[in-house]
Design an enzyme around this catalytic site. Structure first.
Site, PDB file in Angstrom:
ATOM      1  CG  ASP A   1      -2.051   0.965   1.125  1.00 22.71           C
ATOM      2  OD1 ASP A   1      -3.212   0.524   1.024  1.00 22.71           O
ATOM      3  OD2 ASP A   1      -1.789   2.192   1.146  1.00 22.71           O
TER       4      ASP A   1
ATOM      5  CG  ASN B   1     -11.994  -0.398   4.082  1.00 24.94           C
ATOM      6  OD1 ASN B   1     -12.288  -0.837   5.188  1.00 24.94           O
ATOM      7  ND2 ASN B   1     -10.840   0.215   3.847  1.00 24.94           N
TER       8      ASN B   1
ATOM      9  CD  GLN C   1     -14.587  -0.285  -2.288  1.00 24.70           C
ATOM     10  OE1 GLN C   1     -15.701  -0.536  -1.836  1.00 24.70           O
ATOM     11  NE2 GLN C   1     -14.065  -0.906  -3.335  1.00 24.70           N
ATOM     12  CB  SER C   2     -10.433   5.616  -1.429  1.00 22.02           C
ATOM     13  OG  SER C   2      -9.291   4.798  -1.266  1.00 22.02           O
ATOM     14  CB  VAL C   3      -9.119   2.001  -4.995  1.00 18.78           C
ATOM     15  CG1 VAL C   3      -8.852   1.431  -6.377  1.00 18.78           C
ATOM     16  CG2 VAL C   3      -8.100   3.097  -4.662  1.00 18.78           C
TER      17      VAL C   3
ATOM     18  CG  HIS D   1      -8.644  -2.967  -2.304  1.00 18.86           C
ATOM     19  ND1 HIS D   1      -9.543  -2.229  -3.041  1.00 18.86           N
ATOM     20  CD2 HIS D   1      -8.430  -2.266  -1.162  1.00 18.86           C
ATOM     21  CE1 HIS D   1      -9.865  -1.141  -2.375  1.00 18.86           C
ATOM     22  NE2 HIS D   1      -9.212  -1.135  -1.217  1.00 18.86           N
TER      23      HIS D   1
ATOM     24  CG  HIS E   1      -6.780  -2.809   3.192  1.00 18.44           C
ATOM     25  ND1 HIS E   1      -6.046  -1.655   2.963  1.00 18.44           N
ATOM     26  CD2 HIS E   1      -8.003  -2.562   2.656  1.00 18.44           C
ATOM     27  CE1 HIS E   1      -6.795  -0.773   2.328  1.00 18.44           C
ATOM     28  NE2 HIS E   1      -7.987  -1.288   2.131  1.00 18.44           N
TER      29      HIS E   1
HETATM   30  P1  DGP Z   1      -9.529   1.553   0.328  1.00 18.87           P
HETATM   31  O1  DGP Z   1      -9.524   2.865   1.072  1.00 18.87           O
HETATM   32  O2  DGP Z   1     -10.000   0.375   1.142  1.00 18.87           O
HETATM   33  O3  DGP Z   1     -10.229   1.669  -1.010  1.00 18.87           O
HETATM   34  O4  DGP Z   1      -8.001   1.233   0.032  1.00 18.87           O
HETATM   35  C1  DGP Z   1      -7.320   1.770  -1.059  1.00 18.87           C
HETATM   36  C2  DGP Z   1      -5.867   1.720  -0.721  1.00 18.87           C
HETATM   37  O5  DGP Z   1      -5.142   1.899  -1.919  1.00 18.87           O
HETATM   38  C3  DGP Z   1      -5.406   2.814   0.244  1.00 18.87           C
HETATM   39  O6  DGP Z   1      -4.962   2.222   1.464  1.00 18.87           O
HETATM   40  C4  DGP Z   1      -4.257   3.490  -0.462  1.00 18.87           C
HETATM   41  C5  DGP Z   1      -3.938   2.557  -1.606  1.00 18.87           C
HETATM   42  N1  DGP Z   1      -3.506   3.214  -2.824  1.00 18.87           N
HETATM   43  C6  DGP Z   1      -4.144   4.233  -3.449  1.00 18.87           C
HETATM   44  N2  DGP Z   1      -3.471   4.587  -4.563  1.00 18.87           N
HETATM   45  C7  DGP Z   1      -2.401   3.747  -4.637  1.00 18.87           C
HETATM   46  C8  DGP Z   1      -1.333   3.608  -5.574  1.00 18.87           C
HETATM   47  O7  DGP Z   1      -1.207   4.309  -6.590  1.00 18.87           O
HETATM   48  N3  DGP Z   1      -0.408   2.660  -5.302  1.00 18.87           N
HETATM   49  C9  DGP Z   1      -0.490   1.845  -4.193  1.00 18.87           C
HETATM   50  N4  DGP Z   1       0.482   0.943  -4.029  1.00 18.87           N
HETATM   51  N5  DGP Z   1      -1.491   1.942  -3.299  1.00 18.87           N
HETATM   52  C10 DGP Z   1      -2.421   2.886  -3.529  1.00 18.87           C
END
Ligand code: DGP
Length: 114
Positions: free
Chosen positions: A32, A87, A94-96, A100, A102
């Site tokens: 992450d 999430n 959840q942001s992406v 996924h 964690h």
């Molecule tokens: P969530 O908030 O559950 O959707 O988790 C998304 C995670 O993705 C957050 O902990 C940060 C991570 N993340 C966002 N952008 C990038 C990226 O460009 N590269 C990596 N390795 N992680 C990322």
């Protein structure tokens, strides 16, 4: 980006760099970018499912596969105690919107989480 294409799809296609710790034909695991613990790894399917609630019965084998990868990567990282988080939805953090898991470890983890 096409529908369902997030930055995680770009990581799968190697269009964005990531510290990849595991890969097979169906899944990818990488560190992450904003770690919340000494070890913080994301495990994703290559097939984009936006969130857990969108998973279908035909995804059950893939979902089980992701959990087995969590255990494999945790062992690879020498973690015996760790937490696995998914999430689901913006209100849950959840942001992406590419499913996924964690994997968090390397420090004491409090319960309940925030
Ligand atoms: P969530 O908030 O559950 O959707 O988790 C998304 C995670 O993705 C957050 O902990 C940060 C991570 N993340 C966002 N952008 C990038 C990226 O460009 N590269 C990596 N390795 N992680 C990322």
């Amino acid at each position: 980006m096409s529908e369902g294409d997030t930055l995680f799809s770009k990581i799968i296609r190697r269009e964005i760099p990531a510290d990849i710790v595991y890969e097979d034909d169906r899944a990818l695991a990488f560190r992450d970018i904003n770690p919340q613990a000494p070890t913080h790894i994301l495990i994703i399917p290559k097939h984009p499912i936006p969130k857990l609630a969108d998973a279908q019965p035909e995804d059950s084998d893939l979902l089980g596969h992701l959990l087995l990868i969590v255990a494999k990567v945790a062992q690879q990282e020498n973690l015996s105690d760790y937490r696995v988080v998914a999430n689901n939805g913006a209100g849950a953090g959840q942001s992406v919107f590419h499913l996924h898991l964690h994997l968090l470890g390397g420090r004491p983890l409090q319960w309940p989480p925030g």
